[in-house]
Design an enzyme around this catalytic site. Sequence first.
Site, mmCIF file in Angstrom:
data_model
loop_
_atom_site.group_PDB
_atom_site.id
_atom_site.type_symbol
_atom_site.label_atom_id
_atom_site.label_comp_id
_atom_site.label_asym_id
_atom_site.label_seq_id
_atom_site.Cartn_x
_atom_site.Cartn_y
_atom_site.Cartn_z
ATOM 1 N N LYS A 104 -29.588 -8.110 -60.907
ATOM 2 C CA LYS A 104 -30.160 -9.301 -60.262
ATOM 3 C C LYS A 104 -30.955 -8.896 -59.030
ATOM 4 O O LYS A 104 -32.083 -9.353 -58.827
ATOM 5 C CB LYS A 104 -29.041 -10.274 -59.868
ATOM 6 C CG LYS A 104 -28.491 -11.045 -61.054
ATOM 7 C CD LYS A 104 -27.222 -11.803 -60.718
ATOM 8 C CE LYS A 104 -26.661 -12.442 -61.991
ATOM 9 N NZ LYS A 104 -25.320 -12.984 -61.837
ATOM 10 N N GLN B 162 -20.993 -14.184 -57.363
ATOM 11 C CA GLN B 162 -20.664 -13.630 -58.679
ATOM 12 C C GLN B 162 -19.200 -13.944 -59.030
ATOM 13 O O GLN B 162 -18.297 -13.634 -58.261
ATOM 14 C CB GLN B 162 -20.900 -12.109 -58.657
ATOM 15 C CG GLN B 162 -20.716 -11.420 -59.980
ATOM 16 C CD GLN B 162 -21.781 -11.802 -61.008
ATOM 17 O OE1 GLN B 162 -22.968 -11.879 -60.703
ATOM 18 N NE2 GLN B 162 -21.354 -12.075 -62.219
ATOM 19 N N ASP C 128 -27.236 -21.373 -59.195
ATOM 20 C CA ASP C 128 -26.451 -21.299 -60.423
ATOM 21 C C ASP C 128 -26.168 -22.689 -60.989
ATOM 22 O O ASP C 128 -25.602 -22.821 -62.072
ATOM 23 C CB ASP C 128 -25.111 -20.595 -60.149
ATOM 24 C CG ASP C 128 -25.035 -19.244 -60.826
ATOM 25 O OD1 ASP C 128 -25.869 -18.979 -61.706
ATOM 26 O OD2 ASP C 128 -24.141 -18.463 -60.462
#
Length: 300
Positions: free
Chosen positions: A54, A98, A121
Amino acid sequence: MTARIIDGKAFAEGLRGRIAGHVQRLQREHGITPGLAVVIVGEDPGSQVYVRNKARQTVEAGMLSEKYELPAETSEAELLDLIGRLNNSDRVHGILVQLPLPKHIDPNRVILAIAPAKDVDCFTPESVGRLSIGLPGPVSCTPLGCLMLLRDTLGRLEGLNAVILGRSNLVGKPMAQLLLRENCTITVAHSRTKNLPEMVRGADIVVAAVGRPLLVKGDWIRPGATVIDVGINRVAAPEKGEGKTRLVGDVDFEAAAKVAGAITPVPGGVGPMTIACLLANTVTTASLINGLVPPKDLTP
Ligand code: NAD
């Protein structure tokens, strides 16, 4: 019939190129460099690979990348404190924590602490609500990637019957919202669904997001249907040698590809789209935070 193979890797590469173009325009015309902060707690090797990828792709797209690698013993209060600082940072337009987090940290408390405007997200209730009523904002990355591939393959999706296998907050539910917005007729199947093969046989579009290797058989697929396989499953591959493994999806690709009109492979289908859509979401949030309309080709 032999299905067209939907090349997610190539599409994602093109998408990242378009994102880089939008980033350059934001910098040139508005002095804005979109910034993405990625936070990882602990040393899960799989998560570390994701976070590294990422960060690398964020920089390659010309954006600012901030990476916070915290030790496993970090307390929930310390993590919440970092999120508070990122919420207030002018450099950061997207915050990604994460998952999974270590057991002593409540993921819901952490997700709720992320400023909805920076929730790339699409985990917060505000983002989920905005997606559901069609307001601009970040969209769950994997379903957004699936939608882009479907549009590229089929053009207009209006009126098509879509069967989504899986009802997770991460994939199944937001996928259903997105396809409903496209005027598809949606069926969401899950672990308690009866007559799954029959249901899938009625689908023009099948999105499989279950996490069961090769669950969807070739004879479940309606001839000509479009099949999007989100599943990523590691299975034993004795043909490659003792102890070797390979990745397979939720769909029996070999059999389904003989019947479907188009199908995503695993790997190389949906997987590469997810990080590209994370970058797309960061451009979207950077635009919205600054009162600008997000680029149309990066949003549903
Ligand atoms: P999850 O475990 O949260 O949800 C699985 C869903 O499948 C549940 O809603 C469950 O009801 C349903 N299900 C279970 N058994 C079923 C059955 N026999 N028939 C029909 N439905 C059934 O999983 P998730 O996070 O949504 O992920 C699903 C899969 O997609 C996993 O393999 C995951 O690794 C993969 N995934 C891939 C990406 C990507 O970038 N390609 C992103 C996210 C998830």
